[in-house]
Design a protein around this motif. Structure first.
Motif, PDB file in Angstrom:
ATOM      1  N   THR A  33       0.853  -1.138  -0.097  1.00  0.00           N
ATOM      2  CA  THR A  33       0.084   0.086  -0.112  1.00  0.00           C
ATOM      3  C   THR A  33       0.871   1.216  -0.273  1.00  0.00           C
ATOM      4  O   THR A  33       0.742   2.213  -0.734  1.00  0.00           O
ATOM      5  CB  THR A  33      -0.950   0.059   1.276  1.00  0.00           C
ATOM      6  N   ILE A  34       1.896   1.329   0.960  1.00  0.00           N
ATOM      7  CA  ILE A  34       2.670   2.425   0.864  1.00  0.00           C
ATOM      8  C   ILE A  34       3.469   2.528  -0.425  1.00  0.00           C
ATOM      9  O   ILE A  34       3.496   3.839  -0.908  1.00  0.00           O
ATOM     10  CB  ILE A  34       3.580   2.215   2.209  1.00  0.00           C
ATOM     11  N   ILE A  35       3.909   1.631  -0.906  1.00  0.00           N
ATOM     12  CA  ILE A  35       4.851   1.582  -2.099  1.00  0.00           C
ATOM     13  C   ILE A  35       4.020   2.242  -3.440  1.00  0.00           C
ATOM     14  O   ILE A  35       4.347   3.309  -4.037  1.00  0.00           O
ATOM     15  CB  ILE A  35       5.498   0.558  -2.684  1.00  0.00           C
ATOM     16  N   PHE A  36       2.845   1.502  -3.655  1.00  0.00           N
ATOM     17  CA  PHE A  36       1.757   2.096  -4.629  1.00  0.00           C
ATOM     18  C   PHE A  36       1.242   3.547  -4.511  1.00  0.00           C
ATOM     19  O   PHE A  36       1.339   4.254  -5.366  1.00  0.00           O
ATOM     20  CB  PHE A  36       0.679   1.064  -4.796  1.00  0.00           C
ATOM     21  N   SER A  37       1.068   4.046  -3.169  1.00  0.00           N
ATOM     22  CA  SER A  37       0.638   5.277  -2.802  1.00  0.00           C
ATOM     23  C   SER A  37       1.703   6.155  -3.084  1.00  0.00           C
ATOM     24  O   SER A  37       1.535   7.375  -3.750  1.00  0.00           O
ATOM     25  CB  SER A  37       0.277   5.360  -1.488  1.00  0.00           C
ATOM     26  N   PHE A  72      -7.550  19.263   3.969  1.00  0.00           N
ATOM     27  CA  PHE A  72      -8.103  18.049   3.368  1.00  0.00           C
ATOM     28  C   PHE A  72      -8.148  17.093   4.464  1.00  0.00           C
ATOM     29  O   PHE A  72      -9.252  16.393   4.422  1.00  0.00           O
ATOM     30  CB  PHE A  72      -7.147  17.576   2.275  1.00  0.00           C
ATOM     31  N   LEU A  73      -7.171  16.965   5.325  1.00  0.00           N
ATOM     32  CA  LEU A  73      -7.223  15.929   6.326  1.00  0.00           C
ATOM     33  C   LEU A  73      -8.396  16.021   7.215  1.00  0.00           C
ATOM     34  O   LEU A  73      -9.194  15.263   7.476  1.00  0.00           O
ATOM     35  CB  LEU A  73      -6.111  15.837   7.316  1.00  0.00           C
ATOM     36  N   LYS A  74      -8.562  17.279   7.645  1.00  0.00           N
ATOM     37  CA  LYS A  74      -9.870  17.393   8.797  1.00  0.00           C
ATOM     38  C   LYS A  74     -10.949  17.135   8.006  1.00  0.00           C
ATOM     39  O   LYS A  74     -11.878  16.597   8.682  1.00  0.00           O
ATOM     40  CB  LYS A  74      -9.602  18.890   9.134  1.00  0.00           C
ATOM     41  N   GLU A  75     -11.373  17.624   6.942  1.00  0.00           N
ATOM     42  CA  GLU A  75     -12.566  17.339   6.329  1.00  0.00           C
ATOM     43  C   GLU A  75     -12.615  15.857   6.056  1.00  0.00           C
ATOM     44  O   GLU A  75     -14.042  15.421   6.164  1.00  0.00           O
ATOM     45  CB  GLU A  75     -12.681  18.035   4.701  1.00  0.00           C
ATOM     46  N   THR A  76     -11.601  15.147   5.552  1.00  0.00           N
ATOM     47  CA  THR A  76     -11.956  13.660   5.305  1.00  0.00           C
ATOM     48  C   THR A  76     -12.013  12.884   6.687  1.00  0.00           C
ATOM     49  O   THR A  76     -12.916  12.068   6.732  1.00  0.00           O
ATOM     50  CB  THR A  76     -10.779  13.247   4.510  1.00  0.00           C
ATOM     51  N   ALA A 123       1.589  13.533  14.330  1.00  0.00           N
ATOM     52  CA  ALA A 123       1.912  14.713  14.236  1.00  0.00           C
ATOM     53  C   ALA A 123       3.559  14.513  13.713  1.00  0.00           C
ATOM     54  O   ALA A 123       3.789  15.329  12.978  1.00  0.00           O
ATOM     55  CB  ALA A 123       1.871  15.465  15.637  1.00  0.00           C
ATOM     56  N   SER A 124       4.341  13.776  14.202  1.00  0.00           N
ATOM     57  CA  SER A 124       5.541  13.558  13.762  1.00  0.00           C
ATOM     58  C   SER A 124       5.548  12.929  12.452  1.00  0.00           C
ATOM     59  O   SER A 124       6.452  13.530  11.760  1.00  0.00           O
ATOM     60  CB  SER A 124       6.222  12.352  14.527  1.00  0.00           C
ATOM     61  N   ILE A 125       4.368  11.953  12.107  1.00  0.00           N
ATOM     62  CA  ILE A 125       4.482  11.550  10.764  1.00  0.00           C
ATOM     63  C   ILE A 125       4.258  12.490   9.542  1.00  0.00           C
ATOM     64  O   ILE A 125       5.029  12.731   8.577  1.00  0.00           O
ATOM     65  CB  ILE A 125       3.482  10.220  10.726  1.00  0.00           C
ATOM     66  N   LEU A 126       3.273  13.235   9.891  1.00  0.00           N
ATOM     67  CA  LEU A 126       2.908  14.247   9.176  1.00  0.00           C
ATOM     68  C   LEU A 126       4.052  15.359   8.760  1.00  0.00           C
ATOM     69  O   LEU A 126       4.413  15.710   7.624  1.00  0.00           O
ATOM     70  CB  LEU A 126       1.620  15.148   9.694  1.00  0.00           C
ATOM     71  N   SER A 127       4.670  15.722   9.766  1.00  0.00           N
ATOM     72  CA  SER A 127       5.956  16.719   9.495  1.00  0.00           C
ATOM     73  C   SER A 127       6.856  16.119   8.628  1.00  0.00           C
ATOM     74  O   SER A 127       7.339  16.762   7.883  1.00  0.00           O
ATOM     75  CB  SER A 127       6.517  17.070  11.147  1.00  0.00           C
ATOM     76  N   LEU A 177      -0.346   8.867   4.208  1.00  0.00           N
ATOM     77  CA  LEU A 177      -0.169   9.154   5.562  1.00  0.00           C
ATOM     78  C   LEU A 177      -0.816   8.217   6.329  1.00  0.00           C
ATOM     79  O   LEU A 177      -0.677   7.608   7.319  1.00  0.00           O
ATOM     80  CB  LEU A 177      -0.761  10.441   6.004  1.00  0.00           C
ATOM     81  N   GLN A 178      -2.226   7.648   5.663  1.00  0.00           N
ATOM     82  CA  GLN A 178      -3.116   6.787   6.666  1.00  0.00           C
ATOM     83  C   GLN A 178      -2.364   5.429   6.695  1.00  0.00           C
ATOM     84  O   GLN A 178      -2.257   4.707   7.726  1.00  0.00           O
ATOM     85  CB  GLN A 178      -4.393   6.593   5.986  1.00  0.00           C
ATOM     86  N   ALA A 179      -1.579   4.960   5.468  1.00  0.00           N
ATOM     87  CA  ALA A 179      -0.843   3.786   5.412  1.00  0.00           C
ATOM     88  C   ALA A 179       0.173   3.747   6.674  1.00  0.00           C
ATOM     89  O   ALA A 179       0.533   2.792   7.414  1.00  0.00           O
ATOM     90  CB  ALA A 179      -0.569   3.170   4.121  1.00  0.00           C
ATOM     91  N   ILE A 180       1.057   4.871   6.466  1.00  0.00           N
ATOM     92  CA  ILE A 180       2.201   4.865   7.375  1.00  0.00           C
ATOM     93  C   ILE A 180       1.697   4.943   8.792  1.00  0.00           C
ATOM     94  O   ILE A 180       2.436   4.419   9.454  1.00  0.00           O
ATOM     95  CB  ILE A 180       3.112   6.032   7.012  1.00  0.00           C
ATOM     96  N   SER A 181       0.725   5.789   9.072  1.00  0.00           N
ATOM     97  CA  SER A 181       0.344   5.801  10.356  1.00  0.00           C
ATOM     98  C   SER A 181      -0.222   4.485  10.851  1.00  0.00           C
ATOM     99  O   SER A 181       0.214   3.990  12.075  1.00  0.00           O
ATOM    100  CB  SER A 181      -1.050   6.743  10.525  1.00  0.00           C
TER     101      SER A 181
END
Length: 303
Positions: A33-37, A72-76, A123-127, A177-181
């Motif tokens: 998932t991460i690679i394809f994304s 975009f994150l907040k709305e989703t 928060a760390s992942i996003l940064s 981001l969701q896959a890494i999280s």
């Protein structure tokens, strides 16, 4: 050729959710998932404006001061929260949970799997994603955009402006981001599984707050090396383009993704951050337990 059963993602109907074989299979699929994304995100230029706060007047007019990606994150995630996504022990929002609505559906009876905790490293992942991953994986597309702009008489800093694909890029950002999280926070499942298998080995180090000793109990360098080798093989394969007759175009100029960048992402960030989550989880594993319960765990032999 015998088929290999896919890991059951359903925490209610599947096998033991703390089975290391099950956890390992899920983490392996998340690699795909991460690679394809990342490949999908690499199609677009860097688009740095989308990651800077206050850049879009359209958002400021609504009272939102964050970045395009923040919005975009907040709305989703607002929609996902209503569908009770974040009541699952394997799901964590990037938006502050206090800013998300409650689920519309009734609480789902997830079996008790993890010890109560509030660990969330999104928060760390996003940064890290914004500061390091996006610029690297979009380098080829950004340079191609620059060349195209120069051909149309645009030069200097304006060469490297974004391609305007804010919605498309953010949609893929969300998937990455969701896959890494999920991959990183699954470290809690790993820690819980290993703790239950041999609690006596962990309890003294938890009580001593010895992070190094706890990390040593959950770290297997040989497994990590195999993971990185497998990841490189996958990334090399998935990065290939193919000719019209189906032959692979196996040269670096046609690769869809920076393979070294994918491997380094895992080696220098995802794996170390997962270990941090695993240790952080273990450090709170005894919280709320009585002395009698802790003593019982400390004397429990390896299963």
């Amino acid at each position: 050729m015998a088929s290999v059963p896919l890991p059951m993602r359903n925490l209610v109907l599947g096998e033991d959710p703390l089975s290391l074989d099950r956890i390992r299979a899920i983490l392996t699929r998340l690699e795909d998932t991460i690679i394809f994304s990342l490949i999908e995100r690499a199609q677009f230029a860097h688009n740095p404006r989308a990651y800077r706060r206050g850049e879009f007047q359209e958002l400021k007019d609504t009272g939102f001061e964050g970045s395009w990606l923040d919005w975009f994150l907040k709305e989703t995630e607002t929609f996902h929260a209503k569908a009770r996504r974040y009541t699952s022990p394997e799901e964590y929002p990037f938006t502050d949970p206090a800013e998300l609505p409650p689920p519309i559906l009734k609480p789902f009876p997830h079996p008790p799997i993890l010890h109560p905790n509030t660990i969330n490293v999104n928060a760390s992942i996003l940064s890290f994603y914004v500061q390091h991953i996006v610029p690297r994986i979009t380098r080829a597309a950004t340079l191609a955009l620059s060349a195209l702009k120069r051909a149309h008489g645009i030069s200097g800093d304006a060469e490297f402006e974004d391609d305007g694909n804010y919605g498309s890029a953010a949609f893929v950002d969300l998937e990455v981001l969701q896959a890494i999280s999920k991959r990183v926070h699954y470290g809690k499942f790993v820690s819980e599984s290993k703790f239950r298998d041999d609690p006596a080995a962990f309890v003294p180090h938890i009580q001593a707050r010895d992070r190094d000793a706890l990390a040593a109990l959950i770290t297997k360098p040989a497994v990590e090396q195999k993971l990185l080798q497998r990841l490189r093989k996958k990334a090399n394969l998935y990065a290939l383009n193919f000719s019209p007759d189906g032959e692979p175009l196996n040269d670096s100029a046609t690769r869809k993704i920076d393979v070294d960048g994918v491997v380094e992402l895992y080696e220098h960030y995802i794996i170390p951050l997962t270990k941090e989550v695993e240790v952080d989880y273990l450090l709170v594993r005894l919280d709320g337990l009585s002395k009698e319960e802790i003593d019982a765990l400390a004397s429990k032999q390896k299963s």
